[in-house]
Design an enzyme around this catalytic site. Structure first.
Site, PDB file in Angstrom:
ATOM      1  N   ASN A   9       0.866  -1.178   0.000  1.00 21.70           N
ATOM      2  CA  ASN A   9       0.000   0.000   0.000  1.00 21.70           C
ATOM      3  C   ASN A   9       0.901   1.226   0.000  1.00 21.70           C
ATOM      4  O   ASN A   9       1.479   1.572   1.024  1.00 21.70           O
ATOM      5  CB  ASN A   9      -0.899  -0.039   1.254  1.00 21.70           C
ATOM      6  N   LYS A  11       0.137   4.291  -0.332  1.00 28.00           N
ATOM      7  CA  LYS A  11      -0.479   5.502   0.235  1.00 28.00           C
ATOM      8  C   LYS A  11      -0.195   6.721  -0.654  1.00 28.00           C
ATOM      9  O   LYS A  11      -0.234   6.601  -1.869  1.00 28.00           O
ATOM     10  CB  LYS A  11      -0.005   5.706   1.683  1.00 28.00           C
ATOM     11  N   HIS A  96      -9.780   1.113   4.228  1.00 23.65           N
ATOM     12  CA  HIS A  96      -8.501   1.241   4.930  1.00 23.65           C
ATOM     13  C   HIS A  96      -8.701   2.170   6.128  1.00 23.65           C
ATOM     14  O   HIS A  96      -9.499   3.115   6.058  1.00 23.65           O
ATOM     15  CB  HIS A  96      -7.433   1.796   3.976  1.00 23.65           C
ATOM     16  N   GLU A  98      -7.166   4.603   7.243  1.00 19.98           N
ATOM     17  CA  GLU A  98      -7.033   6.040   6.986  1.00 19.98           C
ATOM     18  C   GLU A  98      -8.277   6.593   6.270  1.00 19.98           C
ATOM     19  O   GLU A  98      -8.677   7.731   6.477  1.00 19.98           O
ATOM     20  CB  GLU A  98      -5.746   6.315   6.195  1.00 19.98           C
ATOM     21  N   GLU A 168      -6.123  -5.103   9.977  1.00 21.05           N
ATOM     22  CA  GLU A 168      -5.107  -4.095  10.288  1.00 21.05           C
ATOM     23  C   GLU A 168      -5.510  -3.319  11.544  1.00 21.05           C
ATOM     24  O   GLU A 168      -6.291  -2.364  11.471  1.00 21.05           O
ATOM     25  CB  GLU A 168      -4.969  -3.105   9.129  1.00 21.05           C
ATOM     26  N   GLY A 174       1.686   2.136  10.910  1.00 19.98           N
ATOM     27  CA  GLY A 174       2.646   3.236  10.868  1.00 19.98           C
ATOM     28  C   GLY A 174       3.240   3.596  12.220  1.00 19.98           C
ATOM     29  O   GLY A 174       3.838   4.652  12.372  1.00 19.98           O
ATOM     30  N   SER A 211       2.631  -2.178  10.513  1.00 20.75           N
ATOM     31  CA  SER A 211       4.049  -2.212  10.889  1.00 20.75           C
ATOM     32  C   SER A 211       4.744  -3.526  10.549  1.00 20.75           C
ATOM     33  O   SER A 211       5.619  -3.984  11.278  1.00 20.75           O
ATOM     34  CB  SER A 211       4.216  -1.865  12.375  1.00 20.75           C
TER      35      SER A 211
END
Ligand code: PGA
Length: 248
Positions: A9, A11, A96, A98, A168, A174, A211
């Site tokens: 991904n 991003k 996702h 985010e 996730e 992150g 991560s």
């Protein structure tokens, strides 16, 4: 060897020229291998360059990071499934963390996106995961299964073969703090059981993300519940990503 999925991904990184350079480097060090499927989710502007660069490799799929559920219309800034497909995408991430927590996407919207993708012949990688406060409140399973049910609501039985799930945990994305293989396995088992209750056929892949890096990928993938990884930061460098996808 059991089949594994490695998904990158990117991003909001890697413009088209860099995507082409990435692919060249990556293809030189990652030969086609049995049982290994690769996904790249570049930003929308780089989908076409990435898909072109990997055109000769049947083991590599390119997808969008997000799609709108409508096929076309006045939705400034959004891309539809047919637009993504026109650029070479064969699927997309949906929900996702985010998108959910930075852009306010609702459970209901994830369901619309999944249905739009599947109806257009594309794959949907539905992401689910709890926030730290939810984990600490003992709500991990409830949150993930609620997101799963909403994301898969109304999916026709013959379309399940294009569904993938990524677990996730939001607190692991992150942050450098990954879930342990055992922690992830508990949630993966719960997701698998729920998929069965929803009428999904066995074999829907469940990936772990959050991560993942060179140091922990092997241990995570040694856990049989984890059938692949969805990777952000550690997928941005072609040498490092090549090392992760060939570790197993
Ligand atoms: P990360 O991101 O690997 O940088 O934690 C994973 C993701 O957001 O998919």
């Amino acid at each position: 060897m059991r089949p594994l999925i490695f998904a990158a991904n990117w991003k909001m990184h890697i413009p088209p020229a860099e995507a082409r350079a990435f692919a060249k480097h990556f293809l030189g060090s990652v030969p086609l291998a049995q049982g290994r499927t690769l996904w790249f989710f570049p930003p929308a502007v780089s989908i076409e360059a990435t898909a072109e660069a990997f055109r000769e490799r049947p083991d590599i799929h390119v997808g969008a990071q997000d799609v709108h559920w409508e096929p076309k219309g006045a939705f400034t800034g959004a891309i539809s499934v047919p637009l993504a497909q026109g650029a070479g995408a064969v699927g997309a991430l949906v929900g996702h963390s985010e998108r959910r927590h930075v852009f306010g996407e609702t459970d209901e919207e994830t369901g619309r996106k999944v249905r739009a993708l599947l109806a257009s012949g594309a794959s949907a990688m539905l992401c689910v995961g709890e926030k730290l406060a939810e984990r600490e409140a003992g709500e991990t399973e409830a949150v993930c299964l609620r997101q799963l049910r909403a994301g898969l609501a109304g999916v026709a039985a013959d379309l399940w073969s294009r569904v993938l799930i990524a677990y996730e945990p939001v607190w692991a994305i992150g942050t450098g703090r990954n879930a342990t293989p055992a922690d992830a396995a508990v949630v993966h088992r719960a997701i698998r059981a729920e998929l069965g209750r929803l009428g999904g056929p066995p074999g829907i892949p469940i990936l772990y993300g959050g991560s993942v890096n060179k140091g922990n990928a092997q241990a995570l993938l040694a856990e049989r519940q984890i059938e692949g990884v969805l990777v952000g930061g550690a997928s941005l460098d072609p040498a490092g990503w090549a090392e992760i996808v060939t570790t197993y």
